[in-house]
Design a protein around this motif. Structure first.
Motif, PDB file in Angstrom:
ATOM      1  N   THR A   2       3.796 -12.159   1.877  1.00 42.05           N
ATOM      2  CA  THR A   2       2.648 -11.689   1.096  1.00 42.05           C
ATOM      3  C   THR A   2       2.649 -10.170   1.124  1.00 42.05           C
ATOM      4  OG1 THR A   2       1.347 -13.644   1.626  1.00 42.05           O
ATOM      5  CG2 THR A   2       0.139 -11.717   0.861  1.00 42.05           C
ATOM      6  N   ASN A   3       2.652  -9.580  -0.048  1.00 40.43           N
ATOM      7  CA  ASN A   3       2.693  -8.131  -0.157  1.00 40.43           C
ATOM      8  C   ASN A   3       1.319  -7.517   0.132  1.00 40.43           C
ATOM      9  OD1 ASN A   3       5.333  -8.362  -0.853  1.00 40.43           O
ATOM     10  ND2 ASN A   3       5.115  -7.555  -2.934  1.00 40.43           N
ATOM     11  N   PRO A   4       1.271  -6.211   0.378  1.00 39.17           N
ATOM     12  CA  PRO A   4      -0.017  -5.560   0.670  1.00 39.17           C
ATOM     13  C   PRO A   4      -1.059  -5.747  -0.435  1.00 39.17           C
ATOM     14  CG  PRO A   4       1.806  -4.093   1.182  1.00 39.17           C
ATOM     15  CD  PRO A   4       2.396  -5.299   0.517  1.00 39.17           C
ATOM     16  N   ASN A   5      -0.606  -5.939  -1.673  1.00 37.36           N
ATOM     17  CA  ASN A   5      -1.588  -6.120  -2.745  1.00 37.36           C
ATOM     18  C   ASN A   5      -2.011  -7.581  -2.897  1.00 37.36           C
ATOM     19  OD1 ASN A   5       0.651  -7.261  -3.914  1.00 37.36           O
ATOM     20  ND2 ASN A   5       0.593  -6.060  -5.792  1.00 37.36           N
ATOM     21  N   GLY A   6      -1.570  -8.433  -1.975  1.00 34.58           N
ATOM     22  CA  GLY A   6      -2.021  -9.819  -1.982  1.00 34.58           C
ATOM     23  C   GLY A   6      -1.124 -10.759  -2.756  1.00 34.58           C
ATOM     24  N   TYR A  54       2.274  -2.080 -11.101  1.00 36.76           N
ATOM     25  CA  TYR A  54       2.967  -3.069 -10.285  1.00 36.76           C
ATOM     26  C   TYR A  54       4.088  -3.703 -11.094  1.00 36.76           C
ATOM     27  CZ  TYR A  54      -1.057  -2.847  -7.121  1.00 36.76           C
ATOM     28  OH  TYR A  54      -2.020  -2.430  -6.249  1.00 36.76           O
ATOM     29  N   SER A  64      -8.424  -1.438  -4.903  1.00 39.64           N
ATOM     30  CA  SER A  64      -7.551  -2.612  -4.885  1.00 39.64           C
ATOM     31  C   SER A  64      -7.230  -2.959  -3.438  1.00 39.64           C
ATOM     32  CB  SER A  64      -6.269  -2.357  -5.679  1.00 39.64           C
ATOM     33  OG  SER A  64      -5.486  -1.350  -5.059  1.00 39.64           O
ATOM     34  N   ARG A  65      -6.841  -4.187  -3.226  1.00 41.13           N
ATOM     35  CA  ARG A  65      -6.628  -4.700  -1.881  1.00 41.13           C
ATOM     36  C   ARG A  65      -5.675  -3.842  -1.054  1.00 41.13           C
ATOM     37  NH1 ARG A  65      -4.955 -10.886  -0.267  1.00 41.13           N
ATOM     38  NH2 ARG A  65      -3.601 -10.368   1.477  1.00 41.13           N
ATOM     39  N   ASP A  66      -4.616  -3.354  -1.693  1.00 43.78           N
ATOM     40  CA  ASP A  66      -3.639  -2.564  -0.949  1.00 43.78           C
ATOM     41  C   ASP A  66      -3.984  -1.079  -0.906  1.00 43.78           C
ATOM     42  OD1 ASP A  66      -3.247  -1.991  -3.578  1.00 43.78           O
ATOM     43  OD2 ASP A  66      -1.162  -2.649  -3.662  1.00 43.78           O
ATOM     44  N   GLY A  67      -5.129  -0.723  -1.512  1.00 47.24           N
ATOM     45  CA  GLY A  67      -5.543   0.672  -1.469  1.00 47.24           C
ATOM     46  C   GLY A  67      -4.800   1.577  -2.427  1.00 47.24           C
ATOM     47  N   PHE A 118      -5.000   1.578  -5.713  1.00 51.21           N
ATOM     48  CA  PHE A 118      -5.926   2.009  -6.750  1.00 51.21           C
ATOM     49  C   PHE A 118      -7.315   2.194  -6.154  1.00 51.21           C
ATOM     50  CE2 PHE A 118      -2.701  -0.518  -8.978  1.00 51.21           C
ATOM     51  CZ  PHE A 118      -2.246   0.437  -9.869  1.00 51.21           C
TER      52      PHE A 118
END
Lengths: 539, 437
Positions: free
Chosen positions: A283-287, A303, B277-280, B282
């Motif tokens: 699972t990548n950091p962006n989910g 992305y 955004s979840r990963d920060g 954005f």
């Protein structure tokens, strides 16, 4: 095992290269180090990049503009010349003077480092032939040019964008590798066409033998054309059948021939294809996870999918496919045929894990995450540079570097302008327009998988960059030997397989050799660690 | 500081931008000062941005309407800005801010049909069938309806261009703005500038002999200035510091934030996304980049509106041409960011409103007290959504709060709550703690 589960991102890469525990494995006794080879090379690593013509990256070599604030490039004194963009080609280019190019008529022009992210050009089998215009090389804007519109911004508003080239201020690392190792200026895509034919040629030299299986819709000739004997030759980018990540919206394909993996398996030589995004458990950091994994680059600004099935050539062959993306049972099993069903198909992270643990396969093919593969419209030369330098820094710190050769090669030209052509294999399908209607004339016609000369393999295609980075590579050397993508498998065959060929019409039996890029009389101590952002040598 | 770092990477120059330009002042054109972090290309772009000699009137630069001291938005409360060869023309729409566009996606409708690096053609988005109401794109309608055909992205109020380069073309060539008659006319002016040699140096000595190339490079340089210069994306508002745990909101600001989020009250966050955004990667953009029809009242200050047959229909024209025949897209405009919204003195695509209080009252009272916002007909009835032809009034969003009320209902926010929301919106102004970007 920890590394196996770790998503490979820029930061992780830095961590990996920064502190690698090499363990206590006795490297001299690992299978790949004791296996018999024709040269001192015990490990070949092919970094297979995306969509670059030779002139696009090296046409200006070795002269960079060096604007203030950009990574500076100054060539060494005795740098040999390449067959690049001459004054005549720069100022009076046939693509500028040929009126068919209309508003796209343009001389080659420098793309700045700030213009690293561009629109994707056209790189269809047919469009590229048309751009060649029977060797006049003067219709690129018209046929393969693409404006800077979506997808992906670009600096240039007309199809003349196709004439853009980078210099050492953008492709800094590659130019620095060329300064210290060997570059070829005479290597071509085996045939015309986009990614999939390039990837398939890399591992088998045979794009004939396509079998449609799965996916929706009719097979169009631009994907796979009638070979003239009732079979199909793949000339487009269909996804491989049954790959968990393949699209179902268009026809999927398999191939019936054999590839280099089959030959290596027979001789029990360890090998693997390592591709970014292949491990679906991450699972990548962006989910995102599974086939939907995406990664971000601020240069691209969005992305991009990590894994693209049509860039993974071994997935098209039943004997070497890992359609479910099964994970290897252990790091030690990577590269072997006892890898619990992974079948030599792995994630890029598995490469770092295997090499770090002393299990460096004899033959490794690397494909970056989508965002780092260099493909215009989805990636860019700077993100590509990050990937290449990360791999090469990592390998050069390995104790096995002394017997390693890294080959930097490309799948296709993206359609970018290049001024050189070498047509060796003919084809006469309706889509062939190289030298006339339904005509790609050439001295020879290689047979397809059924033994008869087939359509759809017009080539060679555009000229592509090819570099060898190795302690045995000739330093600051430019090789002019005519080669193509299958010269790489030829080297593998010569080194490990006693010169056995794939045969059955594979290009490998005719491929030029890359041996002139090496000097096997003894290794140099050349190690060139580069900054992963700038491509400049690390102090 | 992470964000600065990202924008510096975006600049693709390797160097980290560690500091915002600390010495820019707040008067009208402060930034003639060079930012040493800019690449050579972006530096050219900066000079273009502030160069009035590139307009037909000689009185207008990009910075005239996109004022750096007003978050690159309009410098005054005029609904639209003057322009043209003699500065007697009038732009058609309120000036949008140029800040925080760096993650703006290209225009698209519904899920992307684009298959990366594949010769198989993607399926292009199809417009909704006639009779599909964009109101059904509303946030609280079924997911299928919401995701299927939502227009999103692109630049300008109608999303008609995708890149900064294309966006910049508009004002240079618009007869009511900088009014160059052609790219060649612009290049003629460009060649006379002090920085023309910089162009030749970077893009080739013969660059001006190839007008297409020169024009493209000029637009690219301008775009590069916007990408690289931190003043276009400083992310240094109080709210940013609050998210980073470095500042706390006052009681009123916090009340405002709650109302902003509450799906039954302000419901602002449904479109003006306020979370990272979840990963920060954005930071909150305070827009979902999507299109919506809000039924903003007609603005008589816009000269074109003196023609009763003239309507500005956003996505379906008149500036944009490709969806002119798709009735269900008529009257839709792109949702702007709310960052720095409290520094503006003109709101919505037609500049109908001049204060945030008015804007918020309009939001909550549009349905409950329409007579306050729209003219009355001779028979005494209210002509709701009077800036849209009758045929397109059904496109207006009446599903999402605060538009889901009926005439006579209580508005979803009272005056004191509106004041609280505005207090919160002020925390979105850049330059908190004095570092003025």
């Amino acid at each position: 095992m920890k590394l196996l589960k770790r998503p490979f991102l820029l930061t992780a890469a830095a961590a990996i290269t920064g502190a690698v525990a090499w363990g206590t494995v006795d490297l001299t006794l690992t299978a790949q180090n004791v296996s018999e080879t024709a040269t001192p090379i015990k490990h070949v690593v092919v970094i297979f990049g995306e969509n670059v013509s030779f002139d696009h990256y090296f046409g200006a070599y070795p002269k960079a503009l060096n604007p203030i604030g950009q990574p500076r490039f100054m060539a060494k004194q005795a740098t040999p010349a390449v067959n690049g963009l001459t004054e005549e080609l720069l100022k009076n280019n046939p693509n500028f003077t040929n009126p068919v190019n209309a508003a796209g008529a343009t001389n080659p022009f420098r793309l700045d480092r700030t213009q690293a992210f561009t629109a994707d050009q056209s790189h269809g089998y047919q469009a590229e032939q048309q751009a060649f215009n029977n060797g006049a090389m003067d219709m690129f804007p018209r046929y393969t040019g693409n404006t800077g519109a979506v997808p992906g911004p670009g600096p240039f508003h007309t199809k003349g964008l196709v004439m853009g080239y980078y210099d050492g201020n953008t492709v800094t690392a590659l130019w620095n590798y060329a300064q210290n190792f060997a570059l070829s200026d005479n290597s071509f895509g085996t045939t015309f066409g986009p990614s999939t034919p390039g990837a398939i040629n890399l591992i088998s030299g045979q794009t004939n033998g396509g079998v449609r299986s799965g996916g929706e819709g009719e097979v169009r000739p631009s994907t796979a054309l009638d070979d003239g004997f009732g079979g199909l030759t793949i000339i487009g980018d269909p996804d491989p059948s049954d790959d968990a990540c393949s699209t179902t919206r268009s026809p999927n394909f398999m191939l019936t021939g054999r590839n280099i993996g089959d030959l290596l398996n027979e001789k029990k030589v360890s090998w693997g294809w390592f591709q970014g995004g292949f491990d679906l458990t991450v699972t990548n950091p962006n989910g995102t996870t599974g086939c939907a994994r995406t990664s971000y680059s601020p240069i691209v600004g969005s992305y991009v999918k990590d894994y693209m099935p049509h860039h993974e050539p071994f997935q098209y062959y039943r004997s070497t496919a890992n359609p479910k993306h099964v994970r290897p049972k252990s790091v030690v099993s990577i590269g072997t045929s006892d890898d619990a069903g992974a079948n030599h198909q792995y994630d890029i992270n598995d490469f770092y894990a295997a090499v770090s643990s002393g299990n460096f396969p004899a033959v490794s093919f690397l494909k970056a995450l989508g965002i780092q593969d260099g493909h215009p419209g989805l990636s860019d030369p700077l993100d590509e540079q990050t990937f290449i330098t990360t791999v090469l820094n990592f390998l050069q710190k390995s104790p096995e570097w002394k017997s390693t050769a890294v080959i930097l090669a490309y799948d296709d030209s993206d359609g970018w302008y290049d001024h050189a052509a070498r047509i060796v294999n003919s084809s006469y399908a309706a889509l062939d327009l190289l030298s006339g209607s339904a005509t790609c004339d050439a001295p020879a016609a290689l047979p397809g998988v059924a033994g008869k000369p087939v359509n759809g393999r017009c080539g060679h295609g555009p000229r592509l960059p090819l570099l060898v980075v190795s302690p045995y590579a000739k330093p600051n050397f430019v090789d002019h030997t005519p080669t193509d993508q299958t010269s790489i498998i030829r080297f593998i065959e010569d080194n490990w397989l006693g010169g056995q060929r794939i045969g059955n019409g594979s290009f490998d039996e005719r491929a030029g050799v890359i041996n002139n890029m090496f000097d096997f009389s003894g290794p140099t101590n050349s190690v060139l660690l580069l900054d992963t952002n700038t491509g400049l040598p690390l102090k | 500081m992470k964000l600065r770092r990202l924008s510096a990477l975006a600049a693709a120059i390797g160097a980290l931008v560690l500091f915002a330009v600390g010495n820019a002042t707040r008067h009208d054109e402060p930034e003639e000062k060079n930012n040493p972090e800019l690449s050579a290309v972006a530096e050219l772009g900066r000079q273009i941005f502030f160069d009035k000699s590139l307009s037909a009137s000689g009185e207008q630069s990009c910075a005239t309407c996109h004022s750096p001291s007003h978050a690159y938005g309009p410098p005054n409360g005029a609904s639209v800005q003057p322009g043209g060869p003699a500065m007697k023309g009038q732009g058609g729409r309120a000036v949008p801010s140029l800040r925080y566009l760096e993650h703006n996606p290209p225009f698209s409708i519904g899920p992307s049909g684009f298959i990366p690096d594949n010769d198989e053609p993607g399926t292009s988005p199809s417009p909704p069938k006639d009779g599909t109401k964009p109101a059904s794109f509303a946030k609280n309608s079924t997911p299928a309806g919401a995701e299927a055909n939502v227009p999103q992205g692109g630049l300008d109020w109608d999303g008609r261009v995708d890149t900064f380069q294309d966006q910049a073309k508009g004002p240079f060539l618009d007869p009511n703005e900088m009014a160059n008659s052609s790219p060649e006319a612009l290049l003629g002016k460009l060649q006379k500038t002090a920085y023309a040699d910089g162009f030749r140096k970077l893009f080739g000595a013969a660059v001006f002999d190839q007008p297409e190339l020169a024009f493209s490079e000029a637009l690219f340089a301008l775009s590069r200035f916007q990408v690289e210069d931190p003043s276009f994306h400083p992310y240094d508002s109080k709210y940013d510091e609050y998210l980073a745990g470095k500042a706390s909101l006052t009681e009123r600001e916090m009340r405002g934030l709650k109302l902003f989020e509450d799906p039954k009250r302000g419901n602002c966050a449904a479109c003006h996304i306020h979370k990272a955004s979840r990963d920060g990667v954005f930071q909150p953009a305070f827009t979902d980049y999507q299109f919506v029809s809000l039924g903003v009242p007609r603005n008589p200050e816009i000269l074109a509106n003196s023609d009763p047959r003239y309507y500005d229909l956003g996505l379906c024209g008149p500036l944009r041409k490709d969806y002119a025949r798709v009735g269900s897209y008529c009257g839709l405009f792109k949702t702007p960011t709310l960052r720095n919204v409290a520094t503006r003195s003109v709101f919505f695509h037609n500049g109908s409103f001049k204060s945030l209080e008015e804007v918020l009252r309009f939001y909550v009272q549009r349905e409950t007290q329409p007579e306050k916002w729209y003219p009355k007909r001779a028979d005494g009835s209210v002509e709701k959504y009077d800036d849209l032809p009758a045929a397109y009034r059904g496109n207006v969003d009446v599903i999402d709060a605060p538009f889901d009320r009926k005439r006579g209902d209580l508005p979803s926010l009272n005056d004191s709550e509106i004041a609280d929301v505005i207090e919160f919106l002020k925390t979105l102004n850049d330059g908190f703690r004095g570092h003025k970007p």
